[in-house]
Design an enzyme around this catalytic site. Structure first.
Site, PDB file in Angstrom:
ATOM      1  N   GLU A   9       0.941  -1.384  -0.130  1.00  0.00           N
ATOM      2  CA  GLU A   9       0.090   0.126  -0.121  1.00  0.00           C
ATOM      3  C   GLU A   9       1.046   1.021   0.024  1.00  0.00           C
ATOM      4  O   GLU A   9       1.916   1.483   1.169  1.00  0.00           O
ATOM      5  CB  GLU A   9      -0.654   0.117   1.095  1.00  0.00           C
ATOM      6  CG  GLU A   9      -1.436   1.383   1.672  1.00  0.00           C
ATOM      7  CD  GLU A   9      -1.955   1.227   2.397  1.00  0.00           C
ATOM      8  OE1 GLU A   9      -3.099   1.051   3.674  1.00  0.00           O
ATOM      9  OE2 GLU A   9      -3.082   2.926   2.268  1.00  0.00           O
ATOM     10  N   ASP A  66       8.752   6.025  15.503  1.00  0.00           N
ATOM     11  CA  ASP A  66       8.910   7.356  15.684  1.00  0.00           C
ATOM     12  C   ASP A  66       9.163   8.212  16.653  1.00  0.00           C
ATOM     13  O   ASP A  66       8.107   7.632  17.227  1.00  0.00           O
ATOM     14  CB  ASP A  66       7.045   7.321  14.301  1.00  0.00           C
ATOM     15  CG  ASP A  66       6.913   9.375  14.743  1.00  0.00           C
ATOM     16  OD1 ASP A  66       8.066  10.202  14.472  1.00  0.00           O
ATOM     17  OD2 ASP A  66       5.921   9.207  14.264  1.00  0.00           O
ATOM     18  N   ASP A  97       9.478  11.825  18.016  1.00  0.00           N
ATOM     19  CA  ASP A  97       8.944  13.572  17.413  1.00  0.00           C
ATOM     20  C   ASP A  97       9.465  14.099  18.715  1.00  0.00           C
ATOM     21  O   ASP A  97       9.831  13.682  19.849  1.00  0.00           O
ATOM     22  CB  ASP A  97       7.509  12.749  17.583  1.00  0.00           C
ATOM     23  CG  ASP A  97       7.093  13.469  16.596  1.00  0.00           C
ATOM     24  OD1 ASP A  97       7.760  14.455  15.675  1.00  0.00           O
ATOM     25  OD2 ASP A  97       6.051  13.746  16.441  1.00  0.00           O
ATOM     26  N   CYS A 142      13.387  25.318  22.949  1.00  0.00           N
ATOM     27  CA  CYS A 142      12.156  25.502  22.061  1.00  0.00           C
ATOM     28  C   CYS A 142      11.098  24.660  22.470  1.00  0.00           C
ATOM     29  O   CYS A 142      11.159  23.684  23.146  1.00  0.00           O
ATOM     30  CB  CYS A 142      11.929  24.903  21.013  1.00  0.00           C
ATOM     31  SG  CYS A 142      14.509  25.145  19.807  1.00  0.00           S
ATOM     32  N   ARG A 155      11.125  17.763   9.690  1.00  0.00           N
ATOM     33  CA  ARG A 155      10.520  18.471  10.300  1.00  0.00           C
ATOM     34  C   ARG A 155      11.229  18.968  12.229  1.00  0.00           C
ATOM     35  O   ARG A 155      12.137  19.264  12.584  1.00  0.00           O
ATOM     36  CB  ARG A 155       9.325  19.488  10.225  1.00  0.00           C
ATOM     37  CG  ARG A 155       9.356  20.577  11.611  1.00  0.00           C
ATOM     38  CD  ARG A 155       7.502  20.851  11.032  1.00  0.00           C
ATOM     39  NE  ARG A 155       7.478  22.136  11.337  1.00  0.00           N
ATOM     40  CZ  ARG A 155       6.105  23.050  11.908  1.00  0.00           C
ATOM     41  NH1 ARG A 155       4.642  21.676  11.711  1.00  0.00           N
ATOM     42  NH2 ARG A 155       5.987  24.111  12.207  1.00  0.00           N
ATOM     43  N   GLY A 186      11.872  15.347  13.753  1.00  0.00           N
ATOM     44  CA  GLY A 186      12.480  13.983  14.452  1.00  0.00           C
ATOM     45  C   GLY A 186      12.683  13.033  13.419  1.00  0.00           C
ATOM     46  O   GLY A 186      12.879  13.317  12.535  1.00  0.00           O
ATOM     47  N   HIS A 199      12.371   9.163  11.621  1.00  0.00           N
ATOM     48  CA  HIS A 199      11.449   7.744  11.515  1.00  0.00           C
ATOM     49  C   HIS A 199      13.101   6.651  11.343  1.00  0.00           C
ATOM     50  O   HIS A 199      13.857   6.753  10.864  1.00  0.00           O
ATOM     51  CB  HIS A 199      10.912   8.078  10.565  1.00  0.00           C
ATOM     52  CG  HIS A 199       9.976   8.422   9.823  1.00  0.00           C
ATOM     53  ND1 HIS A 199       9.447   9.423   9.387  1.00  0.00           N
ATOM     54  CD2 HIS A 199       9.243   9.477  10.967  1.00  0.00           C
ATOM     55  CE1 HIS A 199       8.553  10.113   9.455  1.00  0.00           C
ATOM     56  NE2 HIS A 199       8.167  10.155  10.864  1.00  0.00           N
TER      57      HIS A 199
HETATM   58 ZN   LIG Z   1      15.419  23.826  20.479  1.00  0.00          ZN
END
Ligand SMILES: [Zn+2]
Ligand code: SF4
Lengths: 453, 451
Positions: A74, A142, A144, A155, A195, A197, A199
């Site tokens: 898929e 994953d 993140d 941040c 962006r 993280g 995988h």
């Molecule tokens: Zn930072």
């Protein structure tokens, strides 16, 4: 649930801080738009490598190849207008390439291999409960940065910077080593998610055939301490060898040499109180607290205050007069809370989770989801990952030279594609080929034996 | 059913006598029809005990004791030589009983696997290893040299699990990690290059996996045989027994229960308040309120009252007094008295009707206007909370009860209610409304006599 939905949902909340990219010379206006993307898919995206990978050797000429294998995988596309096409399947490299070029998806997700062509699933759905079911899927992870918001002060949300990215580096190192040394996997691909993280794709045949229970077991093996930021729980008198190794080889070093100062973990009362909370001994915490409130007033020392305070804390907890193991474990526990990888467990536990394909462009940052070499992951810098506009600029420049060969080779994507091929794809396909051949000869052998009865 | 592997058995375990069978093949024994049923009932008691223990959240150590005791109590046999036969026969009979629906299979599989797990744990190492051989598990014992090379790590794992570094196991098996997911998930094994080092005392998890998968497949096959041949072939002999067994009530027989002085009409309100289970109390109150009960309710309450000691005369007087305001005395005599006399075996077939067990009440399906059934099962949560509140079950106890109900453990919910109301534990659990009544009376009398 398709991964894509939740990710998009979370993405909308925050705008990344790392922009804007400096356009150099051949300026292609910054940002992300469908026209750029069309050029990218047409000239740079490594369609053929993705096809080779997802075929796992079954596109060869050997009689034991399963010709329908790739067609049962898929793919799903997220289109520009938020239309989400699931259960796309393709029978050849050119079908895949044509469809991507034509539909120009802002995101391509890869799902499992099903027992039948997923595009024709309706025909099988009625055939009972085993009509349409996933049969193979890479073991995926994953990680993140948004899940680390309580332990980073630079941040928050989807933003990352070079001060908090080391948390991802730690995750890559801990997980990669464990997958190889403990679980014995060899074909592990790490990819920047574009962006916030990383995988991970584990592609060994054994990994692809794990059932959900086995996947969940591996995910649980990696689980962190459930009660982080609680008082230390005195379970067990030693760390499991896997945790002990992660601690001495990765966590301790990163914590003391990077995170401690870059995140200013002890720089003010609110922050050090959070750490003191984890120490179950009142007399120690009040002594340390006293010291630190004092030193705030008379701080002339040049030394980093975080390093100094961490040293004092360690000394208190590890000095001989403290009551044994429990408090020593406290030091480890603090390091674990601040540095140990935090996985999105659900992604790993189920065969039918979708995951974004490598070499996609992240629609918010315009950055390419390029592979990360786990052996050099300290050097990976998310803020210098090529962006769509940068690549097109390079392409415009390279166009002048036009000496044939692959277009991507003339851009800063070249390095990534070469790494993907030489370090991941080639060894993988070699072992797939061997597997196919050996299983074939085993089968031949078997049928010979049965004739001799 | 399956090929009997008798030669293998003598080869694999020459010395050890196996008292824990793997039920690989159906027994070729002659079974008396009574034993067929009695053995099965005895085993069913063990399985139900296990089910009860599990849903009460008992810990592994407690479960081990429970299984040991239940097994000893129910599965012994006056002739030592018959013990293993009883074990095997009862297992195969229950396979037949519980192969018939998905739900039954699931329950049986889970209880038999648990039973096996704890019986295996209770065996010594010798027997455990013989059983592993019997299962044909392809795992090798880790050699001395290899053991030395990983010894330190194995010790580390043992210490990470708990303070009691389990007497330094030295026998380990090397197993692909995929085959022991539960040990991997809880980090209770050392894993190296894809292989988990499973300590002797953890082997149970390997063996249990095998046992479960074997039994699971076997049950599907048994089901096929049952529907294709056995059911029809045995329709006059085994089939009725098999069909009755899965819903059978296993407690004592309360139809003759007269341990306590017959209750008299003047006490009945008092006793209803103090000692009726919720199902009966509800019927009793509705009867008082509406002066009527439909057939299902009359049966459930009537037989219960009979068994707590209401005589036929009192019963007739009681029902007449309640019904008359609504239907009139004359109509009562004509239409309802017969049913009551019938319950007491004075009419119709003249047989003594037995009072309903919880299982029967719980599986009944009351319609609109019916008040019979089990409140834990048939009430809405809101109504149940109200009813519990009325009898003084509150706060924490109430939440515990509701929690059991949500997990569909109705009898446990009733047991907890009993415990909350009486401030006294009820280890056997509630299986029968009459048992509820008797246990309640016992406690109350004890309290009275001590005051
Ligand atoms: Zn930072
Ligand atoms: S569990 Fe049994 S005794 Fe309790 S209310 Fe339900 S049917 Fe009555």
């Amino acid at each position: 649930m398709p991964r894509g939905e939740s990710e998009n949902g979370r993405d909308d909340m925050l705008i990344d801080g790392c922009e804007p990219e400096q356009p150099r010379g051949n300026s292609v206006p910054d940002g992300f738009n469908t026209n750029y993307l069309k050029v990218y898919y047409g000239k740079l995206f490594p369609h053929h490598d993705i096809f080779k990978w997802m075929s796992y050797g079954n596109d060869g000429k050997h009689p034991a190849c399963d010709r329908s294998y790739f067609g049962q995988r898929e793919f799903s596309f997220t289109l520009d207008n938020d239309i989400y096409l699931r259960f796309q399947s393709f029978n050849s490299a050119s079908e895949l390439e044509n469809s991507i070029n034509e539909k120009c998806p802002v995101k391509i997700d890869i799902g499992p291999v099903y027992n039948v062509d997923p595009a024709k699933r309706h025909a099988y759905a009625q055939a009972g409960d085993n009509g349409f079911a996933p049969v193979e899927r890479e073991l995926i992870f994953d990680v993140d940065i948004t899940d680390y918001d309580d332990v980073r002060y630079c941040c928050s949300g989807a933003d990352v910077c070079l001060d908090c990215w080391p948390l991802m580096t730690v995750a890559v190192k801990v997980i990669d080593t464990t997958l190889r040394d403990d679980f014995g996997f060899n074909h592990v691909l790490w990819v920047y998610s574009g962006r916030r993280g990383v995988h991970c794709w584990v592609c060994d045949e054994k990994a692809r055939r794990l059932n959900n229970e086995q996947r969940a077991a591996i995910a649980d093996y990696f689980r962190g301490n459930e009660n982080s930021h609680k008082k230390v729980s005195l379970t067990g008198h030693a760390l499991h060898p896997f945790l002990a190794r992660s601690y001495t080889e990765v966590l301790k070093g990163f914590f003391e040499e990077k995170l401690l100062s870059s995140q200013n973990l002890f720089s003010n009362e609110e922050r050090f109180e959070k750490i003191l909370e984890m120490i179950p001994d009142e007399s120690i915490t009040s002594e340390l607290r006293g010291k630190w409130q004092e030193s705030r007033r008379s701080s002339i020392s040049k030394e980093d205050i975080n390093v100094v305070r961490w040293g004092q804390l360690k000394q208190m907890l590890q000095s001989g007069k403290q009551k044994g193991q429990g408090l020593r474990r406290c030091v480890e526990e603090i390091v674990f809370s601040y540095a140990y990888p935090r996985l999105d467990m659900e992604v790993s536990k189920h065969m039918n989770h979708l995951l974004k394909a490598p070499f996609c462009i992240h629609p918010k940052t315009g950055r390419v989801c390029i592979p990360i070499d786990p052996n050099h992951c300290e050097e990976f810098d998310p803020t210098t990952v090529p962006t769509l506009s940068k690549l097109l600029g390079e392409l415009n420049m390279g166009g002048v030279k036009a000496d044939g060969g692959d277009e991507w080779d003339k851009t800063s994507l070249g390095k990534s594609v070469r790494y993907f091929r030489s370090s991941f794809l080639q060894p993988l396909l070699k072992s797939c080929k061997e597997k196919i051949e050996s299983s074939y000869s085993a089968k031949l052998q078997e049928s010979k034996n049965s004739l001799s009865w | 059913m399956e090929i009997v592997r008798s030669q293998k058995r003598t080869l694999a375990a020459p010395i050890v006598v196996l008292t824990l069978p793997l039920y690989r093949s159906a027994p070729s024994l002659e079974v008396r029809l009574e034993d067929f049923e009695l053995f099965a009932i005895d085993r069913l008691r063990v399985l139900k005990g296990i089910s009860d223990g599990l849903s009460r959240g008992k810990k592994p150590d407690e479960m081990e004791i429970l299984v040991r005791d239940m097994w000893k109590k129910n599965m012994s046999h006056p002739q030592a030589s018959e013990v293993v036969n009883k074990d095997i026969i009862s297992h195969f009979v229950l396979r037949l009983v519980y192969c018939r629906t998905e739900e039954l299979r699931k329950w049986f599989l889970s209880m038999e696997t648990t039973l096996f797990r704890y019986r295996f744990r209770l065996e010594g190492h010798e027997v455990q290893r013989a059983l592993m051989a019997e299962f044909d598990l392809p795992y090798k014992i880790v050699s001395n040299a290899e053991f030395e090379s990983v010894k330190e790590k194995l010790g580390q794992v043992a210490r990470s699990i708990g303070p009691y570094s389990s007497n330094a196991d030295t026998i380990y098996f090397k197993v692909p990690f995929e085959e022991v997911p539960e040990l991997v998930a809880s980090r209770r094994v050392f894993i190296l290059k894809g292989h988990a080092y499973v300590a002797m005392h953890q082997v149970v998890s390997l063996v249990v996996t095998q046992f479960r998968s074997h039994l699971s497949k076997a049950l599907v096959l048994t089901n096929r045989k049952w529907t294709s041949t056995i059911r029809e072939r045995e329709k006059d002999r085994l089939t009725p027994i098999v069909e009755a067994l899965s819903t059978s009530y296993l407690g004592p027989d309360y139809s003759q229960a007269r341990e306590f002085a017959e209750i008299s009409l003047k006490d009945i309100d008092q006793v209803a308040k103090s000692s009726f289970p919720l199902c009966m109390r509800h019927l009793f109150e509705k009867l008082r309120e509406d002066h009527h009960l439909k057939h299902g309710g009359r049966m459930q309450l009537g037989l219960f009252l009979k068994s707590v000691g209401l005589t036929l005369d009192d019963a007739l007087a009681f029902w007449k007094a309640e019904f008359s305001p609504k239907v009139g005395a004359e109509r009562f005599d004509k239409e309802y008295a017969y049913g009551i006399r019938h319950n007491y075996g004075k009419e119709g077939k003249r047989m003594d009707y037995t009072p309903y067990s919880c299982q029967k009440i719980i599986s009944s399906t009351p319609g609109v206007g019916d008040h019979h059934g089990c409140p834990f099962r048939h009430f809405s949560e809101e109504n149940l909370r109200a009813a519990l509140g009325k009898i003084g079950v509150a706060n924490h106890a109430m939440e515990d009860v509701i929690d059991k109900v949500r997990n569909r453990h109705y009898q446990l919910a009733c047991t907890l209610t009993f415990e909350a109301v009486h401030g006294s534990s009820c280890d056997a659990g509630i299986n029968h409304p009459n048992q509820y009544f008797i246990d309640s009376q016992k406690i109350l009398q004890k309290n009275n006599s001590t005051v």
